[in-house]
Design a protein around this motif. Structure first.
Motif, short mmCIF file in Angstrom:
data_model
loop_
_atom_site.label_atom_id
_atom_site.label_comp_id
_atom_site.label_asym_id
_atom_site.label_seq_id
_atom_site.Cartn_x
_atom_site.Cartn_y
_atom_site.Cartn_z
N LYS A 104 -7.24 -5.44 -2.40
CA LYS A 104 -6.59 -4.21 -1.94
C LYS A 104 -5.43 -3.82 -2.86
CE LYS A 104 -7.77 -4.89 2.95
NZ LYS A 104 -7.24 -5.11 4.32
N THR A 105 -4.67 -4.80 -3.31
CA THR A 105 -3.57 -4.51 -4.23
C THR A 105 -4.09 -3.94 -5.54
OG1 THR A 105 -2.25 -6.29 -3.24
CG2 THR A 105 -1.59 -5.52 -5.42
N GLN A 125 0.82 -1.21 0.00
CA GLN A 125 0.00 0.00 0.00
C GLN A 125 0.86 1.26 0.00
OE1 GLN A 125 -3.25 -0.13 2.88
NE2 GLN A 125 -3.52 -2.32 2.57
N VAL A 178 -5.07 -0.31 -5.08
CA VAL A 178 -3.93 0.62 -5.10
C VAL A 178 -3.61 1.02 -6.54
CG1 VAL A 178 -1.47 0.86 -4.63
CG2 VAL A 178 -2.97 -0.20 -2.93
N ARG A 180 -3.87 3.68 2.88
CA ARG A 180 -4.41 2.69 3.80
C ARG A 180 -5.74 2.25 3.22
NH1 ARG A 180 -2.60 0.78 8.38
NH2 ARG A 180 -3.59 -0.91 7.26
N VAL A 181 -5.81 0.97 2.83
CA VAL A 181 -6.99 0.41 2.19
C VAL A 181 -7.64 -0.57 3.16
CG1 VAL A 181 -7.88 -0.79 0.17
CG2 VAL A 181 -5.84 0.65 -0.03
#
Length: 347
Positions: free
Chosen positions: A306-307, A230, A310, A246-247
């Motif tokens: 999450k990746t 992140q 980003v 921040r996810v």
């Protein structure tokens, strides 16, 4: 105490430290147990551990129960535990040498279907899950309209990216990309794993005064312990800079803590944390044979989401002409970036 999931990054880091500094005296960290195998008994008709909020709650309840078990073991007079022992003055691993046999003796034999999960010897602690109200989460195999749309857009964008890559003379990497796009947008035999994400960035400002000790400790951990995936580089306003994102899963406890802070201190400049997108619905297309009810599988899918988020944010920042680095750093308040990024994201 600090209680970690055994396979977590933090637990692995501590185990490596213990392995290399076993005889340090006094030790900065003390091992109390090498492995407490906890099993949560729950009603699958009302609770689904593939839901991030439910899984987080289960882990939190397991950690709370573990603290209680260790506390009872320490207080047992037959073990002769001392303050010096617990403070690391007899080495880092000595407390676990005394506590583990006692804790093992209190385990029960796991049901047959859990023998492979409960740990060595098939013994574990079993406790009933607590929940306030019966919930009926959306089954992962049935995508919501937003999740299905997100999957379609993701597959289309990957195909478009790969077409551009191949026209630029790429070979091996574009081939891998085309394979992924085909897998994600092709066969209908798979299932969807939908997840909504809450995306923020670390700003230049300090945390506001007047926070409770508990809230401050949680927010400080959120803003300083940033996963490496992140931490990214963005191009904005003709400049290139590092950006710490921040996810969070949208309904997680961390997302709620950050959301509450932004709600109360959104006008402060510079802000300590900046909101980029309140709700980014993603759907991962996966093989139907994959059991998303397995917490390890669900965690891995959420990490992949999450990746991907980003990368999405990085592309959105590059395309948003009105966005500047000072805004991303919180110099326009906590909400300014989201007002620029959310409308094009919705489109």
């Amino acid at each position: 105490m600090r209680v970690f999931v055994k396979a977590s990054v933090e637990a692995k880091a501590l185990n490596e430290y213990f392995a290399t500094c076993r005889d340090q005296n006094p030790a900065p960290f003390v091992m109390l147990s090498r492995g407490l195998h906890m099993v949560v008994a729950y009603d699958k008709s009302v609770l689904d551990p593939s839901d991030a909020a439910v899984a987080d709650r289960f882990r939190k309840q397991a950690k709370t129960r573990a603290v209680r078990l260790v506390k009872e073991a320490i207080e047992n007079p037959s073990l002769n535990m001392s303050s010096a022992l617990l403070r690391g003055h007899v080495g880092a691993s000595r407390p676990a040498d005394l506590l583990d046999p006692y804790l093992e003796s209190r385990c029960v034999v796991a049901p047959k279907e859990l023998e492979m999960e409960a740990g060595q010897g098939g013994r574990c602690f079993i406790f009933a899950a607590k929940h306030k109200k019966p919930e009926q989460p959306t089954p992962p195999q049935q995508p919501t309209p937003a999740a299905a749309a997100a999957a379609a857009v993701t597959a289309a964008s990957m195909q478009e990216r790969d077409r551009h890559s191949s026209s630029d003379g790429g070979d091996a990497a574009p081939t891998r990309g085309r394979k992924r796009a085909s897998e994600e947008g092709g066969s209908a035999s798979g299932c969807y794993f939908p997840v909504s994400l809450y995306i923020t960035a670390v700003g230049d400002g300090p945390l506001a005064a007047g926070l409770s000790d508990k809230a401050r400790e949680r927010l400080e951990a959120i803003l300083t312990k940033i996963p490496k995936e992140q931490q990214t580089t963005v191009e904005c306003g003709g400049e290139t800079a590092q950006l710490k994102l921040r996810v969070f899963v949208a309904n997680s406890e961390d997302a709620k803590a950050v959301g509450d802070y932004i709600k109360e201190h959104g006008t402060e400049t510079p802000s300590a944390v900046v909101l980029l997108c309140r709700d980014v619905p993603l759907a991962l297309r996966c093989d139907a044979a994959l059991d998303v009810r397995d917490s390890a599988v669900a965690d891995r899918l959420r990490k992949q989401a999450k990746t991907r988020a980003v990368k999405l944010v990085r592309d959105m920042v590059l395309r948003c002409r009105d966005l500047s680095l000072p805004l991303l750093r919180g110099h326009g308040g906590a909400l300014a970036p989201s007002q620029l990024l959310e409308p094009p994201l919705a489109e």
